[in-house]
Scaffold this motif. Structure first.
Motif, PDB file in Angstrom:
ATOM      1  N   ALA A 148     121.089  49.451 113.072  1.00 42.95           N
ATOM      2  CA  ALA A 148     120.377  48.901 114.234  1.00 42.95           C
ATOM      3  C   ALA A 148     119.924  50.025 115.167  1.00 42.95           C
ATOM      4  O   ALA A 148     118.816  49.985 115.716  1.00 42.95           O
ATOM      5  CB  ALA A 148     121.266  47.912 114.980  1.00 42.95           C
ATOM      6  N   GLN A 149     120.765  51.036 115.329  1.00 39.59           N
ATOM      7  CA  GLN A 149     120.373  52.158 116.179  1.00 39.59           C
ATOM      8  C   GLN A 149     119.231  52.953 115.558  1.00 39.59           C
ATOM      9  O   GLN A 149     118.316  53.373 116.262  1.00 39.59           O
ATOM     10  CB  GLN A 149     121.569  53.061 116.461  1.00 39.59           C
ATOM     11  CG  GLN A 149     122.528  52.430 117.425  1.00 39.59           C
ATOM     12  CD  GLN A 149     123.680  53.344 117.751  1.00 39.59           C
ATOM     13  OE1 GLN A 149     124.132  54.136 116.927  1.00 39.59           O
ATOM     14  NE2 GLN A 149     124.168  53.242 118.971  1.00 39.59           N
ATOM     15  N   GLU A 150     119.303  53.165 114.267  1.00 39.68           N
ATOM     16  CA  GLU A 150     118.222  53.912 113.618  1.00 39.68           C
ATOM     17  C   GLU A 150     116.914  53.131 113.696  1.00 39.68           C
ATOM     18  O   GLU A 150     115.851  53.703 113.973  1.00 39.68           O
ATOM     19  CB  GLU A 150     118.573  54.233 112.163  1.00 39.68           C
ATOM     20  CG  GLU A 150     117.511  55.031 111.448  1.00 39.68           C
ATOM     21  CD  GLU A 150     117.175  56.371 112.111  1.00 39.68           C
ATOM     22  OE1 GLU A 150     116.067  56.869 111.860  1.00 39.68           O
ATOM     23  OE2 GLU A 150     117.999  56.911 112.889  1.00 39.68           O
ATOM     24  N   TYR A 151     116.967  51.832 113.463  1.00 37.05           N
ATOM     25  CA  TYR A 151     115.751  51.022 113.593  1.00 37.05           C
ATOM     26  C   TYR A 151     115.216  51.105 115.022  1.00 37.05           C
ATOM     27  O   TYR A 151     114.016  51.267 115.234  1.00 37.05           O
ATOM     28  CB  TYR A 151     115.997  49.557 113.210  1.00 37.05           C
ATOM     29  CG  TYR A 151     114.698  48.813 113.092  1.00 37.05           C
ATOM     30  CD1 TYR A 151     114.040  48.740 111.871  1.00 37.05           C
ATOM     31  CD2 TYR A 151     114.087  48.250 114.210  1.00 37.05           C
ATOM     32  CE1 TYR A 151     112.807  48.108 111.763  1.00 37.05           C
ATOM     33  CE2 TYR A 151     112.859  47.617 114.110  1.00 37.05           C
ATOM     34  CZ  TYR A 151     112.221  47.547 112.885  1.00 37.05           C
ATOM     35  OH  TYR A 151     110.996  46.934 112.791  1.00 37.05           O
ATOM     36  N   SER A 152     116.110  51.039 115.983  1.00 34.10           N
ATOM     37  CA  SER A 152     115.709  51.120 117.393  1.00 34.10           C
ATOM     38  C   SER A 152     115.011  52.439 117.698  1.00 34.10           C
ATOM     39  O   SER A 152     113.971  52.462 118.357  1.00 34.10           O
ATOM     40  CB  SER A 152     116.940  50.966 118.298  1.00 34.10           C
ATOM     41  OG  SER A 152     117.539  49.712 118.122  1.00 34.10           O
ATOM     42  N   ARG A 153     115.596  53.540 117.226  1.00 40.30           N
ATOM     43  CA  ARG A 153     114.983  54.863 117.455  1.00 40.30           C
ATOM     44  C   ARG A 153     113.575  54.925 116.858  1.00 40.30           C
ATOM     45  O   ARG A 153     112.645  55.419 117.485  1.00 40.30           O
ATOM     46  CB  ARG A 153     115.844  55.962 116.841  1.00 40.30           C
ATOM     47  CG  ARG A 153     117.029  56.335 117.650  1.00 40.30           C
ATOM     48  CD  ARG A 153     117.752  57.550 117.039  1.00 40.30           C
ATOM     49  NE  ARG A 153     119.062  57.654 117.614  1.00 40.30           N
ATOM     50  CZ  ARG A 153     120.166  57.121 117.093  1.00 40.30           C
ATOM     51  NH1 ARG A 153     120.119  56.475 115.953  1.00 40.30           N
ATOM     52  NH2 ARG A 153     121.326  57.253 117.687  1.00 40.30           N
ATOM     53  N   ALA A 172     107.253  54.421 115.110  1.00 45.39           N
ATOM     54  CA  ALA A 172     107.182  54.484 113.650  1.00 45.39           C
ATOM     55  C   ALA A 172     107.375  53.109 113.008  1.00 45.39           C
ATOM     56  O   ALA A 172     106.947  52.891 111.884  1.00 45.39           O
ATOM     57  CB  ALA A 172     108.234  55.453 113.114  1.00 45.39           C
ATOM     58  N   MET A 173     108.042  52.209 113.699  1.00 39.29           N
ATOM     59  CA  MET A 173     108.222  50.827 113.236  1.00 39.29           C
ATOM     60  C   MET A 173     107.452  49.931 114.186  1.00 39.29           C
ATOM     61  O   MET A 173     107.524  50.117 115.406  1.00 39.29           O
ATOM     62  CB  MET A 173     109.697  50.414 113.262  1.00 39.29           C
ATOM     63  CG  MET A 173     110.603  51.305 112.464  1.00 39.29           C
ATOM     64  SD  MET A 173     110.347  51.054 110.725  1.00 39.29           S
ATOM     65  CE  MET A 173     111.756  51.899 110.056  1.00 39.29           C
ATOM     66  N   THR A 174     106.721  48.973 113.659  1.00 34.51           N
ATOM     67  CA  THR A 174     105.916  48.115 114.528  1.00 34.51           C
ATOM     68  C   THR A 174     106.516  46.730 114.725  1.00 34.51           C
ATOM     69  O   THR A 174     106.133  46.028 115.658  1.00 34.51           O
ATOM     70  CB  THR A 174     104.491  47.968 113.970  1.00 34.51           C
ATOM     71  OG1 THR A 174     104.571  47.450 112.641  1.00 34.51           O
ATOM     72  CG2 THR A 174     103.772  49.316 113.957  1.00 34.51           C
ATOM     73  N   THR A 175     107.432  46.341 113.879  1.00 33.17           N
ATOM     74  CA  THR A 175     108.061  45.036 114.020  1.00 33.17           C
ATOM     75  C   THR A 175     109.116  45.109 115.121  1.00 33.17           C
ATOM     76  O   THR A 175     109.984  45.981 115.101  1.00 33.17           O
ATOM     77  CB  THR A 175     108.713  44.601 112.686  1.00 33.17           C
ATOM     78  OG1 THR A 175     107.709  44.584 111.672  1.00 33.17           O
ATOM     79  CG2 THR A 175     109.347  43.228 112.805  1.00 33.17           C
TER      80      THR A 175
END
Length: 187
Positions: A152-157, A163-166
């Protein structure tokens, strides 16, 4: 709104968008609509202002995490609820999240240690109760933390960096389920 809060709000936005080094006190002061004297009355320098912004973000995050755990009756809802709360907080407070994912401010350790110690004590206690009943695995806290919130932290970063749009809230159920599957006692 108190002047100190106006300054913290303005500083939070500038620090999140531009970083500490590129942010000027004059920009923060102008956005807050206060005098130079008012800035220095509340904060002796930019470093102290950044520390206060960082501590406010940390406290806000930790309070939400604790609330998520306290609202859950069992280990699974707590593990999953904390991941969901984490991602909701990041989505709802991207400036604060950006500040917390940046390097810790110099000189923060002694002021952050006490609230962090209380936070980690509370979370560890919650975990150990569920571990005692055999619902979750017995893990060192560092490993537990990485399995619980690492994805979850990596997705947040990545999302904060663009880099992530969702939106993180859209992936929260999947990441929460993955956290539970990695932490539940499968014996």
């Amino acid at each position: 709104m108190p002047i100190q809060d106006l300054l913290l709000d303005a500083a939070e936005g500038h620090f999140a968008r531009r970083g500490v080094l590129a942010t000027r006190l004059s920009d923060i002061r102008a956005e807050a609509g206060v005098s130079v004297g008012a800035v220095y009355h509340h904060f002796p320098n930019k470093e102290e202002l950044y520390i206060q912004v960082w501590l406010r973000a940390l406290t806000d995050y930790q309070d939400g995490f604790r609330t998520a755990l306290s609202e859950c009756a069992d280990a699974r809802s707590g593990v999953e609820g904390a991941v969901v709360r984490h991602l909701q907080w990041v989505s709802g407070h991207p400036q604060r999240a950006t500040i917390l994912t940046a390097p810790r401010p110099p000189g923060i350790d002694e002021r952050a240690d006490s609230p962090n110690a209380v936070f980690f004590r509370d979370v560890t206690h919650w975990w150990r109760v569920h571990e005692h009943y055999g619902t979750v695995r017995r893990l060192d806290f560092d490993v537990l933390y990485a399995l619980w919130l690492g994805p979850a932290q990596e997705y947040s970063r990545q999302w904060l960096a663009g880099a992530m749009t969702t939106d993180p809230t859209a992936v929260a159920p999947e990441l929460a389920r993955a956290a539970w599957n990695s932490l539940r006692n499968q014996e």
